[in-house]
Design an enzyme around this catalytic site. Structure first.
Site, PDB file in Angstrom:
ATOM      1  CG  ASN A 116      -9.548 -56.670  22.112  1.00 24.43           C
ATOM      2  OD1 ASN A 116      -9.188 -57.893  20.979  1.00 24.43           O
ATOM      3  ND2 ASN A 116     -10.951 -57.628  22.122  1.00 24.43           N
ATOM      4  CG  PHE A 120      -6.106 -63.749  15.608  1.00 22.55           C
ATOM      5  CD1 PHE A 120      -6.871 -63.848  16.911  1.00 22.55           C
ATOM      6  CD2 PHE A 120      -6.543 -64.293  14.930  1.00 22.55           C
ATOM      7  CE1 PHE A 120      -8.090 -64.020  16.905  1.00 22.55           C
ATOM      8  CE2 PHE A 120      -7.726 -64.877  14.711  1.00 22.55           C
ATOM      9  CZ  PHE A 120      -8.811 -65.165  15.415  1.00 22.55           C
ATOM     10  CB  SER A 181     -11.497 -62.527  16.584  1.00 23.44           C
ATOM     11  OG  SER A 181     -10.604 -61.513  16.426  1.00 23.44           O
ATOM     12  CG  ASN A 183     -10.656 -56.982  16.775  1.00 25.77           C
ATOM     13  OD1 ASN A 183     -10.578 -56.340  16.403  1.00 25.77           O
ATOM     14  ND2 ASN A 183     -10.030 -57.793  18.574  1.00 25.77           N
ATOM     15  CB  THR A 184      -8.688 -61.473  11.938  1.00 23.82           C
ATOM     16  OG1 THR A 184      -7.694 -61.628  12.971  1.00 23.82           O
ATOM     17  CG2 THR A 184      -7.933 -62.245  10.829  1.00 23.82           C
ATOM     18  CE  LYS A 214     -14.783 -66.924  22.557  1.00 27.10           C
ATOM     19  NZ  LYS A 214     -13.664 -65.970  23.273  1.00 27.10           N
ATOM     20  CG  ASN A 243     -14.817 -63.836  20.394  1.00 28.64           C
ATOM     21  OD1 ASN A 243     -14.524 -62.774  20.486  1.00 28.64           O
ATOM     22  ND2 ASN A 243     -13.695 -64.803  19.294  1.00 28.64           N
TER      23      ASN A 243
END
Length: 351
Positions: A116, A120, A181, A183-184, A214, A243
């Site tokens: 993915n 967010f 994450s 993705n940022t 996390k 994660n």
């Protein structure tokens, strides 16, 4: 029709569309909770041997929903009906944001994994605040996973986390700091001791609510252990590992963007968790997530030192009966090993 019959039909749909379809159907039960009664009877395992009191709160079983599925706090009743002992909502950011361009979610069916690049996507803190005011306190614990907006510069990131803590500190049973994450842009750069110390100094001045960190599975082991140790010393109440992974060698046909979750990261996630547990078991609360899709894998993490485990991708491949299946298997394994409760099994391989 059981999930094995339904899955081939769902897997013909775009993954994100299938997710929206599933959440829309679950949303019907959220407004008419009586519809969930048969699910609760079938899925929710309420056995005293699985009970734990953590952070002063009763967790009726150790299997929780990981952040990323219920991004806005819309499906808390649904997750209890599926059999989860606790639900972690989010990741939520101060302002609403659409996330990254589509397509941004892919299945790796052979590896029972997802990839993915969501970024967010969520409706923002005000929306979730309104939802949680209607639900909290709930019959099972609620965690809120907080992150920073994509447009927030790295040197102002602390302000976004402060906002999340202020808004949700009285609307949940624990908070999670998400700086892992992929993705940022720049988010994982915050996984450093200077930022962690500043973050927990700020957090501890605002609330006594339990706050967990996390972390990503792609850190070097020594670096991850040092970071987690520093976080605990700075005031973290627990560590969630891990994660999603950006190790694209884990699947045969990866996209060159986003993070991989599911069975493909099972061993990578376990190895890092195990190293952290070797250092921190008994000193803080440990939560394991990443590739857990059976009671046997959950039990391995528990024996390694996890008080709690979390599931997400396994739901997609195993179906909504997975939490109940994991808990029933855990009870069998506890009995087999002569443990009277889950608490006795936590960290058994560390002793």
């Amino acid at each position: 029709m059981d999930y094995d019959d339904l899955k081939p039909l769902l897997f013909k749909l775009d993954p994100e569309y299938a997710h929206h379809l599933a959440t829309a159907l679950l949303g019907v039960g959220e407004t008419v909770p009586q519809l969930f009664n048969p699910w609760v009877r079938r899925n929710f395992v309420d056995d005293p041997r699985l009970h734990q009191r953590i952070f002063g709160t009763l967790f009726p079983n150790p299997v929780g929903l990981a952040a990323g599925f219920d991004k806005d706090g819309d499906l808390i009743r649904s997750m209890t009906a599926m059999g989860f002992g606790f639900t972690e909502v989010g990741t939520v950011t101060p302002k609403p944001q659409p996330g990254n361009p589509t397509p941004r979610l892919w299945r790796h069916v052979a590896e029972a994994s997802l990839q993915n690049a969501m970024g967010f996507n969520n409706r923002g803190s005000l929306y979730m605040e309104r939802k949680l005011k209607k639900r909290y306190p709930y019959v099972t614990p609620i965690g809120v996973n907080i992150g920073k907006n994509k447009t927030t510069p790295e040197n102002e990131a602390l302000r976004d986390y402060e906002h999340g803590i202020r808004v949700f500190r009285n609307l949940c049973d624990y908070l999670v700091i998400n700086i892992s994450s992929p993705n940022t842009p720049g988010l994982r750069d915050l996984q450093n001791e200077t930022f962690i110390k500043a973050l927990f100094d700020m957090a501890r001045s605002l609330t006594e609510k339990p706050i967990l960190l996390k972390i990503a599975p792609d850190m070097e082991v020594d670096e991850a252990v040092a970071l987690c140790t520093g976080a605990v010393e700075a005031g973290a109440d627990g560590i969630i590992a891990t994660n999603t992974s950006i190790d694209y060698s884990l699947v045969k046909e990866p996209k060159e963007v986003g993070g991989i979750s599911g069975r493909a990261i099972r061993e990578k996630s376990f190895e890092l968790f195990n190293a952290i547990a070797a250092e921190l078991f008994g000193k803080t609360t440990l939560v394991s997530v990443g590739g857990i899709d059976s009671g046997y894998e959950a039990y391995r993490r528990i024996r390694a030192g996890a008080s709690l485990v979390q599931v997400l991708t396994g739901l997609i491949f195993k179906g909504p009966g997975l939490p109940g299946s994991i808990n029933r298997t855990l009870l069998k394994l506890l009995e087999k090993d002569g443990f009277g409760s889950i608490t006795e099994a936590v960290g058994a391989d560390r002793r």
